[in-house]
Design an enzyme around this catalytic site. Structure first.
Site, short mmCIF file in Angstrom:
data_model
loop_
_atom_site.label_atom_id
_atom_site.label_comp_id
_atom_site.label_asym_id
_atom_site.label_seq_id
_atom_site.Cartn_x
_atom_site.Cartn_y
_atom_site.Cartn_z
NE ARG A 1 34.41 43.34 40.21
CZ ARG A 1 35.52 42.89 39.62
NH1 ARG A 1 36.68 43.54 39.78
NH2 ARG A 1 35.48 41.81 38.85
CE LYS B 1 33.06 40.73 42.58
NZ LYS B 1 31.94 39.93 42.05
CG HIS C 1 26.92 46.23 38.63
ND1 HIS C 1 28.19 45.72 38.51
CD2 HIS C 1 26.10 45.35 38.01
CE1 HIS C 1 28.15 44.57 37.85
NE2 HIS C 1 26.90 44.33 37.53
CG HIS D 1 34.89 39.54 34.17
ND1 HIS D 1 33.96 39.86 33.21
CD2 HIS D 1 34.42 40.10 35.33
CE1 HIS D 1 32.97 40.55 33.74
NE2 HIS D 1 33.24 40.72 35.02
CE1 TYR E 1 29.53 44.25 33.16
CE2 TYR E 1 29.37 43.01 35.19
CZ TYR E 1 29.48 44.21 34.53
OH TYR E 1 29.53 45.37 35.25
#
Length: 307
Positions: free
Chosen positions: A149, A171, A240, A266, A275
């Site tokens: 990312r 994340k 991205h 993920h 995705y």
């Protein structure tokens, strides 16, 4: 009760978060929580022990009515949920009231992956081997090689690099390790050789700008867009899109959805399915090929005509 009674626990939470989350995540959560604290104080909340799902729903409803985008609304909710989890650990709350509120539905606007051959030509375009060109090439190769990312790339420090892999904080402050391909490793080696001509003394960031400090998100986005134009890539390029191309190309070659899920960081397989735009035909084909009760068997010979 004075404002500091609500502010102090938030400050402590953000300080703890900063020890393992990226600066971008901490800044975003700080803004989200400050917005909620202002709302809660106006609503008359005097202590976090009185926080309930009704107040959270009212806050999210107000933010939605202000026109906040679904992605930003989801981040607001995520920040509140992590803060509520911290309050539970501290014994302030007995449960997480944010968990009782629905998560905003996200639009499925996904970037189209760049064609494999077109992307290879773009990455193989020669450059002038200046420090900035070496840096840009290393960023491009690493984004595509490892599916990072933008925030993960920008937050990388020198000590995150290993010979064949890189350690990132994803994340939610979740660490993961991803492989670094041969071409990316070569580009990184060239950049590390030239980095000393730009980096300020003691600067820990892997990628720095002309002033010697860490390269920001916007600067990285602009460099990628500029390189696409300079090298004749006939479409817009942003971090991205390289991450999406990494996932799509890897899935096309390996058909290993679980591996792609791990590499992307993920938490849920469903996120990876969306995705990478997996379609039903692909899943059905995998099922037919793998499930013992789905495989077609040759029909036994007919007994018709047997004497």
């Amino acid at each position: 009760m004075p404002e500091s009674a609500l502010a102090a626990p938030m400050t402590a939470f953000l300080e703890a978060l900063a020890r393992h989350a990226s600066p971008a995540t901490v800044d975003a959560y700080r803004r989200d929580l400050a917005r909620f604290r202002a709302f809660a104080e106006e609503a008359g909340l005097e202590a976090w022990s009185a926080l309930d799902a009704a107040l959270v729903r009212r806050f999210l409803g107000q933010e939605r009515s202000r026109g906040l985008a679904p992605r930003s609304l989801a981040r607001r909710r995520a920040a509140l949920s992590r803060f509520a989890d911290a309050l539970m650990r501290d014994g302030v709350l007995t449960h997480n009231p944010v968990a009782l509120t629905p998560s905003p539905r996200q639009p499925r606007h996904l970037p189209r992956p760049v064609d494999v051959d077109q992307l290879a030509r773009f990455l193989d375009t020669p450059h002038d081997e200046s420090p900035l060109a070496c840096r840009d090439q290393a960023m491009l190769e690493l984004l595509y090689s490892s599916g990072l990312r933008l925030a993960e790339l920008a937050a990388l420090d020198l000590d995150a690099l290993e010979p064949t892999r890189v350690r990132v904080i994803g994340k939610g402050g979740k660490p993961r390790q991803v492989p670094v391909g041969r071409r990316a490793a070569s580009a990184l080696a060239a950049w590390l050789t030239a980095r000393g001509q730009l980096a300020a003394a003691g600067e820990p960031a892997l990628f720095v700008g002309q002033r010697g400090a860490r390269l920001g998100h916007r600067a990285i986005q602009l460099r990628l867009a500029g390189l696409a134009k300079e090298r004749g890539l006939a479409e817009h390029l942003h971090p991205h899109r390289l991450r999406h191309s990494f996932a799509s190309h890897l899935l096309e070659s390996s058909q290993d959805l679980r591996a792609v899920q791990e590499l992307l960081g993920h938490a849920h397989l469903s996120t990876t399915q969306v995705y990478t735009r997996l379609d039903w035909q692909h899943l059905a084909a995998s099922y037919d090929a793998a499930h013992p009760r789905a495989r077609r068997r040759a029909r036994p010979p007919s007994d018709e005509g047997a004497s």
